[in-house]
Every structure is written in C-alpha cells, then in structure tokens.
Design an enzyme around this catalytic site. Structure first.
Site, PDB file in Angstrom:
ATOM      1  N   VAL A 135     -25.075  94.827  16.797  1.00  0.00           N
ATOM      2  CA  VAL A 135     -24.067  94.862  17.402  1.00  0.00           C
ATOM      3  C   VAL A 135     -23.471  93.443  17.616  1.00  0.00           C
ATOM      4  O   VAL A 135     -23.576  92.636  18.101  1.00  0.00           O
ATOM      5  CB  VAL A 135     -24.187  95.371  18.927  1.00  0.00           C
ATOM      6  CG1 VAL A 135     -22.930  95.702  19.730  1.00  0.00           C
ATOM      7  CG2 VAL A 135     -25.168  96.617  18.964  1.00  0.00           C
ATOM      8  N   PRO A 136     -22.298  93.419  16.732  1.00  0.00           N
ATOM      9  CA  PRO A 136     -21.690  92.152  16.237  1.00  0.00           C
ATOM     10  C   PRO A 136     -20.826  91.450  17.011  1.00  0.00           C
ATOM     11  O   PRO A 136     -19.657  91.103  16.939  1.00  0.00           O
ATOM     12  CB  PRO A 136     -21.198  92.618  14.872  1.00  0.00           C
ATOM     13  CG  PRO A 136     -20.611  93.927  15.019  1.00  0.00           C
ATOM     14  CD  PRO A 136     -21.445  94.558  15.980  1.00  0.00           C
ATOM     15  N   CYS A 137     -21.572  91.115  18.301  1.00  0.00           N
ATOM     16  CA  CYS A 137     -20.767  90.041  19.326  1.00  0.00           C
ATOM     17  C   CYS A 137     -20.537  88.897  18.483  1.00  0.00           C
ATOM     18  O   CYS A 137     -19.641  88.205  18.978  1.00  0.00           O
ATOM     19  CB  CYS A 137     -21.543  90.077  20.346  1.00  0.00           C
ATOM     20  SG  CYS A 137     -23.149  89.261  20.563  1.00  0.00           S
ATOM     21  N   HIS A 138     -20.985  88.240  17.603  1.00  0.00           N
ATOM     22  CA  HIS A 138     -20.924  87.002  16.804  1.00  0.00           C
ATOM     23  C   HIS A 138     -19.184  87.368  16.148  1.00  0.00           C
ATOM     24  O   HIS A 138     -18.889  86.083  15.976  1.00  0.00           O
ATOM     25  CB  HIS A 138     -21.732  86.746  15.897  1.00  0.00           C
ATOM     26  CG  HIS A 138     -21.868  87.640  14.818  1.00  0.00           C
ATOM     27  ND1 HIS A 138     -22.794  88.793  14.967  1.00  0.00           N
ATOM     28  CD2 HIS A 138     -21.448  87.747  13.589  1.00  0.00           C
ATOM     29  CE1 HIS A 138     -22.654  89.317  13.704  1.00  0.00           C
ATOM     30  NE2 HIS A 138     -21.563  88.862  12.705  1.00  0.00           N
ATOM     31  N   ARG A 139     -18.779  88.325  15.915  1.00  0.00           N
ATOM     32  CA  ARG A 139     -17.509  88.357  15.510  1.00  0.00           C
ATOM     33  C   ARG A 139     -16.415  88.096  16.387  1.00  0.00           C
ATOM     34  O   ARG A 139     -14.988  88.432  16.054  1.00  0.00           O
ATOM     35  CB  ARG A 139     -17.350  89.630  14.758  1.00  0.00           C
ATOM     36  CG  ARG A 139     -18.267  89.958  13.551  1.00  0.00           C
ATOM     37  CD  ARG A 139     -18.188  91.045  13.014  1.00  0.00           C
ATOM     38  NE  ARG A 139     -19.213  91.380  11.671  1.00  0.00           N
ATOM     39  CZ  ARG A 139     -19.933  92.562  11.640  1.00  0.00           C
ATOM     40  NH1 ARG A 139     -19.550  93.637  12.055  1.00  0.00           N
ATOM     41  NH2 ARG A 139     -20.867  92.501  10.580  1.00  0.00           N
TER      42      ARG A 139
END
Length: 170
Positions: A135-139
């Site tokens: 779940v790409p919160c790094h994006r």
C-alpha cells in the site's frame, strides 16, 4: 483463520509480512533481514492474539499469488485487512491507484477523495498505514515535491522512489 509470517527479499530490501488466510494484515520494510525480523517481533508483541509458530522465508503459493498481483498492479482492497477509520481506508485504497514511479501530493490525494482541505488528514492516514510498500504511501510527497515523513525512514522512501523511477524509465 490461518496466519502466516514471512520475511521476503524484494528489490534489495526485506519485507516482513503477516498474511491472514490470503490477505495482508501487516507489512514492514527494512534494509536487512535482521531488522525485518525485529519489526515483525515488535508487531507480534503489540498484538495479543498473534502467535508466531513458524517464520517462512520462501514464498508459498499464497505469497507468490500476492506478489504476482502486485507486479501486475492488480492489488485490490480484497487483498488487505485494514484496521483504521473509514477515511483512512479510503486514503489507503486511493494509494493503490498511484502507479510505480509516480508520486502524488497529499493535496492531490485529498482532492481525489473530494476532501480538498483534508490534506493533513491524508498525511496522517499515510503515517498510520501498517502495510508498507504494498500500500504505497511512499509515493506521496509534499506539494512542492519534497519528501516528508515515512514510517520506515526518509532514506528508505527515497530509495523506493528511485528504484521505481528507474524501473519505469526502462
């Protein structure tokens, strides 16, 4: 409910995973296998019902199927067990729509969710995401494009974004 725990090497990093049946309920990202194991141990210590019977270091059929869906950008809400408010879950679902190698600002996500003034709430939801990388919160970045907080460290966020950008450029 069958719970399995994995330490999985991906893109030169280590992912500590908890799968309940075939859904991801926890994922942490680390630079080393030892750190991933420590993060998993800390997660287990905070979960009164979790019991680590066996740590799996090779992907089984469930994990292989999950990784294949991730590689094909086909992960959906059904792949996860999320524990958060309805708004947090909306944010986490919106994160799944950000393609690898791209970023969105907290403000852009708030607008996408039709809550344009809720950019701080979006940032808080990203920080509460307990399913790293998948779940790409790094994006998600600041409106000016600069990096801001990341549960697993800014350096790791920068590394993930660089790897994704390089892969997209190929």
């Amino acid at each position: 409910m069958k719970t399995k725990y994995f330490i999985y090497s991906v893109q030169g990093l280590y992912l500590a995973l908890e799968l309940q049946d075939q859904q991801v309920s926890y994922a942490a990202l680390a630079q080393t296998s030892e750190t991933a194991q420590q993060l998993l141990a800390e997660h287990l210590a905070c979960s009164p019902t979790a019991v680590l019977e066996r740590l799996i270091t090779e992907p089984d059929a469930d994990l292989q199927a999950l990784i294949k869906r991730w590689q094909q950008q086909q992960l959906t809400v059904a792949d996860f067990i999320w524990q958060g408010s309805a708004f947090q879950q909306q944010v986490w679902q919106a994160l799944l729509s950000i393609p690898p190698g791209e970023t969105r600002s907290y403000q852009q996500l708030a607008v996408q969710l039709q809550r344009p003034r809720a950019y701080r709430a979006v940032a808080n939801a990203c920080s509460a995401n307990s399913i790293a990388w998948l779940v790409p919160c790094h994006r998600v970045v600041r409106s000016d494009g600069s990096l801001s907080g990341y549960r697993w460290g800014i350096a790791l966020k920068q590394q993930l974004l660089a790897k994704e950008a390089a892969a997209r450029a190929k």
